[in-house]
Design a protein around this motif. Sequence first.
Motif, PDB file in Angstrom:
ATOM      1  N   MET A 134      -2.762  -6.016   1.088  1.00  0.00           N
ATOM      2  CA  MET A 134      -3.644  -5.886   2.112  1.00  0.00           C
ATOM      3  C   MET A 134      -3.050  -5.026   2.548  1.00  0.00           C
ATOM      4  N   ASP A 135      -2.426  -3.120   2.507  1.00  0.00           N
ATOM      5  CA  ASP A 135      -1.331  -2.541   3.436  1.00  0.00           C
ATOM      6  C   ASP A 135      -2.305  -1.473   3.329  1.00  0.00           C
ATOM      7  N   ASP A 136      -1.411  -0.138   4.213  1.00  0.00           N
ATOM      8  CA  ASP A 136      -1.561   0.896   4.973  1.00  0.00           C
ATOM      9  C   ASP A 136      -2.420   2.015   3.572  1.00  0.00           C
ATOM     10  N   GLU A 137      -2.260   1.589   2.527  1.00  0.00           N
ATOM     11  CA  GLU A 137      -3.209   1.917   1.029  1.00  0.00           C
ATOM     12  C   GLU A 137      -4.412   1.411   0.954  1.00  0.00           C
ATOM     13  N   VAL A 138      -3.774   0.388   0.228  1.00  0.00           N
ATOM     14  CA  VAL A 138      -5.444  -0.344   0.261  1.00  0.00           C
ATOM     15  C   VAL A 138      -6.364  -0.385   1.315  1.00  0.00           C
ATOM     16  N   VAL A 139      -6.058   0.225   2.814  1.00  0.00           N
ATOM     17  CA  VAL A 139      -7.076   0.900   3.923  1.00  0.00           C
ATOM     18  C   VAL A 139      -7.593   1.717   3.372  1.00  0.00           C
ATOM     19  N   GLU A 140      -6.418   2.877   3.485  1.00  0.00           N
ATOM     20  CA  GLU A 140      -7.377   4.284   3.261  1.00  0.00           C
ATOM     21  C   GLU A 140      -8.198   4.040   1.675  1.00  0.00           C
TER      22      GLU A 140
END
Length: 138
Positions: free
Chosen positions: A78-84
């Motif tokens: 659950m990282d920046d890419e997932v959030v984006e």
Amino acid sequence: MQRIFLDTNIVIDFLGERDGFYEPAAKIMTLADHKKIKIFTSPSSISNTYYLLSKYENTKIAMEKIRKFKVLCAISLMDDEVVEKAINSDFKDFEDAMQYFSAIASHCDLIVTRNEKDFKNAMIPVMNGESYLETIKK
């Protein structure tokens, strides 16, 4: 080995031993314990489950349940890419989008949830616990 993502409701069903929902979740956990599948859940599922369990049980007991569960479960990305991806998705529910893209980022083969309709545009299979267990029997 099949990689199964457990949505928050399934984790709560299992750790909270919820009437009517515990048995399928427990059977899935048994498959993981016997190394037949690898299960994943998100960091937010862990924290949300602890929060709910601690409302109804002693906080030490709730944490011990989380600790034991973590032995059988990997934590999904659950990282920046997932959030984006979640922000820019067409999911109606942001939390479901976060769960979905976390499962995808962790290369899960399917999602087990009691809210299949919330994942209608998923690119991987989404099913409830009973349906998943039926596919294992075949």
